[in-house]
Enzyme design. Structure first.
Site, PDB file in Angstrom:
ATOM      1  N   LYS A   1     -11.686 -37.972  28.263  1.00 19.18           N
ATOM      2  CA  LYS A   1     -10.623 -36.962  28.395  1.00 19.18           C
ATOM      3  C   LYS A   1     -11.011 -35.969  29.491  1.00 19.18           C
ATOM      4  O   LYS A   1     -12.178 -35.592  29.610  1.00 19.18           O
ATOM      5  CB  LYS A   1     -10.444 -36.249  27.047  1.00 19.18           C
ATOM      6  CG  LYS A   1      -9.212 -35.351  26.980  1.00 19.18           C
ATOM      7  CD  LYS A   1      -9.062 -34.695  25.589  1.00 19.18           C
ATOM      8  CE  LYS A   1      -7.805 -33.844  25.507  1.00 19.18           C
ATOM      9  NZ  LYS A   1      -7.628 -33.186  24.192  1.00 19.18           N
TER      10      LYS A   1
ATOM     11  N   SER B   1      -2.799 -33.343  22.269  1.00 17.68           N
ATOM     12  CA  SER B   1      -3.019 -33.272  23.694  1.00 17.68           C
ATOM     13  C   SER B   1      -3.796 -34.472  24.244  1.00 17.68           C
ATOM     14  O   SER B   1      -3.783 -34.698  25.449  1.00 17.68           O
ATOM     15  CB  SER B   1      -3.817 -32.010  24.034  1.00 17.68           C
ATOM     16  OG  SER B   1      -5.111 -32.078  23.469  1.00 17.68           O
TER      17      SER B   1
ATOM     18  N   SER C   1      -4.862 -32.666  18.001  1.00 22.69           N
ATOM     19  CA  SER C   1      -4.808 -33.353  19.295  1.00 22.69           C
ATOM     20  C   SER C   1      -5.514 -34.697  19.357  1.00 22.69           C
ATOM     21  O   SER C   1      -5.393 -35.409  20.357  1.00 22.69           O
ATOM     22  CB  SER C   1      -5.379 -32.461  20.395  1.00 22.69           C
ATOM     23  OG  SER C   1      -4.468 -31.462  20.743  1.00 22.69           O
TER      24      SER C   1
END
Lengths: 493, 494
Positions: free
Chosen positions: B79, B159, B183
């Site tokens: 990420k 997210s 998330s």
């Protein structure tokens, strides 16, 4: 914090105004840089004077994802300082973020302690000489990060940033509003500095910015309600502190006497003009949006941690002062002078151990400190050692030399070094205590000066002239006590 | 060779050890797949071809000598929130333009130490603020799953939308992700993948760009529960540079996955039964309970009375911390700078241009709730709520509950550019209704794909565990995974 008036108004400290007397009320926030190898929350060096931006870690530069880690040494230093201020140590304290934007504040917040500081209330005693001892309350001491430095004079329309100081550990020591004159404020700063230096928790160098003060000043009718205060930021010398307070108090009095009112604001002291000027008003004051820093757990330690630090605490100035007075039978004033720094006090003790305390104090304070000050030296680079000075005092005590000769001897040792006893021996500086030799000199003088002998019988204080003659004849080496004694006998006084 | 990308972590390792294929081959297979798919799915914001191949080569050399760590040669996606030395690290934001850190996050460093290979950096909502991966400066990520018979683009959740989409579409063997209010779990549920948010303090936050420090926690998104256990074991561990990291040994998570649920007491919180919750979600929940019961778990009704306050309190605490955490992006030190006539103007220009609308909204909310005069009414009160939420959980765990089963999300994936959510941010925030309480309480929770809705879209169940008891979550999650027995491979349309 509720404000409590702990002081009785003292007319000697009042300031005369057109409408009557005024009294100053002063409270100080002293920012003291903690003596530590590394910063409060990072491993970067705290060394002063390194090239700009050379003491900067990813944490200090607030790189994304970086986290603060508490430096245990800074915690110990804060606790030691709290103990030195006879203050309450809080076994649990909390780090908060103080949020504001400024280029030399890389995180956009300063990590500080707001509601729960590491140290609570304490006391500092000030020796105000003739005015006696004054007690100043400490409100709190908390740990916080220093900011970096903005440099505005290197480029026509840009500022440069040096982050070497960013994140260095500070202790903010907040006094209660117990100070009533600029002289007390000066003495308070000096006392705090002495305590910090004794503890080794801050080097106290005001020129380098290791110690600086924010000074809150207000004025009021003597003993009346507290007035509105102004805060003078970042004062970095004791002389400036006195000047800033005097100026600020007078400014406020003038406004009040003209029927105006004081705006609570932050001011700056300009050392060139000797004036304070407005920096920002209360309305412009930042809303710092304090909240507990979620990157740090509450700072917790147990009583044993504090006890271990207390056990290793050095003797503090107040205790040393009282011990000197008791142990060496010296005056409180002399003791205050001697304890002004740990190294001075240690020097005195090395001189005074096993010798006459008063005599030692006189010599250390008047001759030794006086000479150091004149030559802009200090104990650490003094050309004369405690052992040498002790040797001189030994020679005085044993009546081998007079006080006057001792001063000459001090000059020789200062300039040339050497063992005082050897010097006295080699240069025949010993005073003559041999009564036979002295009697012979006196007899010669009496017989050569019959007129003076007549006069002294009428006016006994003229004996001083005879003493002078004997000292001259002996080249200053005759023992003055012996001279006096024999003269009195021979002259029948 | 395209089969290589479908292997689980465990199977990649077996194959590598047996020399059926090399790490370079697996890595190349993934890189080829990314090249083909990324223009459509937009899961990666940066593809690190060279680094991936050189790391794979290094793995092959180790493997040849019979050496290698727990994840040797396993290609992963990271990420964009994780600092990776010398590589794109921008938290999906414009304000960190061009930022490449000189340091490696604790977690990614752990992964590389264990031999994993970095394929690239994964798209995400800007600064991890979002539930649809549409707030990214790099554009929306598209969910590999589509409703049957539809060609409408769906969101992968957020997210960690890039992480979930990449894992689901076989663009990496597993991915790192982070979870502040859901998330990891919500995108996992939307993409038919497994996502675990470990206990707060299990994974170091050092080198992970902060959103809300007291809630942020990293975890993996993978295709199977076993892979999740393997990856978390490598990511987790005590870090003295993160003061909130907990000094506890990392258990052998993989050893726990087949432990079963016999005798475990599973709580069913009545407060999670929301009005207007789709039948499919309710049915899935009951199905999950039945599976656990079939394998010997004891099902208990429980109450978590302060649940309804969790979302509002979360939307005070998280923005408050974010408003302060994001103050460092000021144009002075790194990333984007938009000049102005004064320092204040430079700040304003930089932050106006650098932050997207959602980030700005949260910075404003956070600044507001911390302001003088509002602090007590908002922040302090929210912290009190947080304490009560924690206590709710402590009470049920003290009463003997071992884990709690809830739906992971109130719906399946929704469409990209959903006008209703665009008009009302609170509708978007409601996506986290089942997940935020867990962050507020600092507990571990896993989302496991458990079923499909009428349109064939994946749905997930969430298991919430006791502090530092991720093992029970893996064991129970595995039972659900096995009982569901479904294939969550998306039908390839890209």
């Amino acid at each position: 914090m509720s404000l409590v008036d702990t002081r009785t108004p003292d007319p000697k400290k009042f300031i005369k105004g057109a409408t009557g007397d005024w009294e100053m009320v002063i409270g100080l926030e002293i920012h003291a840089q903690i003596t530590s190898e590394s910063k409060l929350f990072s491993g970067s060096s705290t060394k002063f004077g390194n090239a700009p931006n050379s003491n900067v870690s990813f944490v200090d530069a607030a790189m994304p994802g970086m986290l603060p880690t508490i430096n245990q040494e800074c915690v110990r230093q804060a606790v030691r300082t709290g103990l030195g201020l006879k203050a309450k140590i809080n076994n649990r304290s909390i780090f908060d973020r103080k949020n504001y934007f400024y280029p030399d504040l890389p995180q956009g917040y300063q990590i500080s302690q707001f509601k729960d500081p590491i140290v609570g209330e304490g006391i500092v005693y000030l020796d105000m000489g003739k005015d006696g001892e004054v007690e100043i309350g400490i409100e709190r001491l908390h740990l916080e990060q220093d900011a970096g430095k903005s440099i505005h004079d290197q480029h026509p329309n840009m500022s440069f940033i040096d982050l070497n100081r960013s994140g260095v550990a500070l202790m903010e020591i907040v006094s209660k509003p117990d100070i009533r004159s600029s002289e007390e404020a000066r003495t308070y700063i000096a006392k705090i500095r002495t305590i910090l230096r004794y503890l080794g928790t801050c080097d106290g160098n005001m020129e380098q910015g290791s110690l600086r003060a924010d000074i809150n000043v207000s004025v009021r009718a003597p003993g009346g309600e507290f007035g509105t205060r102004c805060e003078i930021k970042n004062v970095n010398s004791m002389r400036f502190a006195v000047a800033a307070i005097e100026y600020e108090a007078r400014r406020q009095i003038d406004i009040l006497e003209d029927g105006g009112k004081i705006d609570q604001e932050t001011r700056l002291f300009d050392s060139k003009s000797g004036k304070t000027r407005s920096m920002r008003s209360k309305e412009e004051a930042h809303d710092y949006r304090y909240f507990p820093d979620p990157d740090l757990l509450p700072l917790e330690f147990d009583d044993e941690f504090v006890a271990a630090l207390a056990k290793d605490l050095p003797e503090l100035p107040d205790e040393k002062h009282d011990r000197f007075v008791n142990e060496y039978s010296i005056t409180s004033y002399d003791a205050s002078v001697l304890i002004s720094s740990r190294s001075n006090a240690d020097f005195f003790e090395n001189v005074a151990k096993g010798r006459d305390g008063k005599l030692s104090a006189n010599w250390v304070i008047n001759e030794f400190f006086g000479r150091l000050a004149k030559e802009e030296l200090d104990v650490s680079n003094s050309p004369i050692s405690a052992k040498q000075l002790g040797g001189i005092i030994d020679l005085i005590s044993s009546s081998d030399i007079s006080g006057k000769i001792a001063k000459d001897l001090f000059e020789i040792v200062w300039g040339e070094g050497g063992d005082p006893a050897d010097i006295v021996e080699k240069r025949s500086m010993k005073q003559v205590s041999d009564t036979g030799a002295i009697e012979k000199m006196i007899d010669d003088i009496i017989s050569a000066n019959p007129e003076q002998v007549e006069k002294v019988k009428l006016k006994p204080q003229l004996i001083g002239w005879f003493v002078g003659q004997v000292m001259k004849a002996s080249q200053g080496k005759a023992n003055p006590q012996a001279v006096n004694k024999i003269l009195k006998e021979k002259l029948g006084l | 060779m395209s089969d290589l990308i479908k292997l689980s972590l465990a199977d990649i390792q077996k194959g590598l050890k047996a020399k059926k294929f090399s790490a370079s081959e697996v890595t190349s297979a993934y890189l080829n797949e990314i090249d083909a798919a990324n223009p459509k799915l937009n899961a990666y914001v940066s593809i690190e071809n060279e680094q991936a191949l050189s790391m794979a080569k290094a793995s092959d050399e180790k493997l040849a000598k019979g050496e290698g760590g727990a994840l040797e040669g396993v290609p992963l996606g990271i990420k964009d929130l994780f600092a990776t030395k010398g590589a794109h690290t921008q938290a999906g934001s414009h304000i960190l333009d061009g930022f490449k850190p000189e340091y490696e996050s604790f977690i990614t460093n752990n992964l590389w130490q264990d031999g994993a290979v970095m394929l690239g950096k994964l798209n995400m909502d800007e600064f991890a603020m979002g539930s649809s991966n549409e707030t990214s400066y790099y554009g929306a990520v598209i969910n590999p799953h589509r409703a049957s018979g539809s060609n409408k683009d769906l969101v992968p959740g957020g997210s960690s939308g890039g992480s979930a989409a990449a894992v689901s579409a076989f663009l990496c063997a597993g991915a790192t992700a982070t979870d502040t209010g859901g998330s990891i779990r919500q995108p996992a549920a939307f993409t038919g993948t497994v996502g675990i948010k470990p206990t707060y303090g299990r994974c170091s936050r050092w080198g992970v760009v902060a959103f809300a420090s007291s809630l942020d926690q990293a975890g993996p998104i993978t295709r199977t529960v076993e892979d999740s256990a393997l990856m978390l074991a490598s990511m987790a561990g005590f870090d003295r540079l993160d003061s909130t990291s907990v000094d506890l040994a990392v258990p052998d998570f993989a050893a726990a996955i087949e432990r079963g649920v016999k005798g475990l007491r599973i709580g069913v919180p009545k407060e999670y039964r929301m009005d207007g919750m789709p039948d499919e979600i309710e049915k899935l929940w009951q199905q999950g309970l039945a599976w656990l019961k079939d394998e010997g778990a004891i099902i208990k009704d429980i109450s978590l009375p302060h649940t309804k306050y969790a979302l509002p309190a979360y939307y005070i605490v998280a923005p408050a911390e974010a408003s302060s955490n994001l103050a460092r992006y000021d144009g002075v030190k790194y990333g984007l700078r938009v000049n102005g006539d004064s320092i204040d103007e430079m700040y304003e220009n930089t932050r106006a241009a650098g932050f997207g609308a959602e980030v700005q909204r949260r910075v404003l909310i956070g600044t507001y709730v911390l302001s003088a005069g509002y602090y007590d009414a908002y922040y302090v009160k929210a912290q009190k709520v947080r304490t009560l939420i924690k206590r709710d959980f402590e009470t049920v765990f003290n009463d003997g509950i071992d884990a709690i089963l809830t739906p992971a999300t109130p719906s399946a994936a929704f469409g990209v550019n959903d006008q209703e959510m665009k008009a009302d941010p609170v509708k978007m925030y409601l996506n986290d209704i089942f997940t935020v309480t867990v962050n507020m309480a600092g507990l571990p929770a896993i989302a496991v794909p458990a079923g499909k809705d009428n349109a064939g879209l994946p749905l997930g169940l969430q298991l919430i565990g006791k502090p530092f008891d991720e093992e029970t979550l893996f064991a129970a999650g595995r039972v659900i995974e096995r009982s569901a027995g479904l294939d969550f491979t998306p039908k390839k349309w890209w």
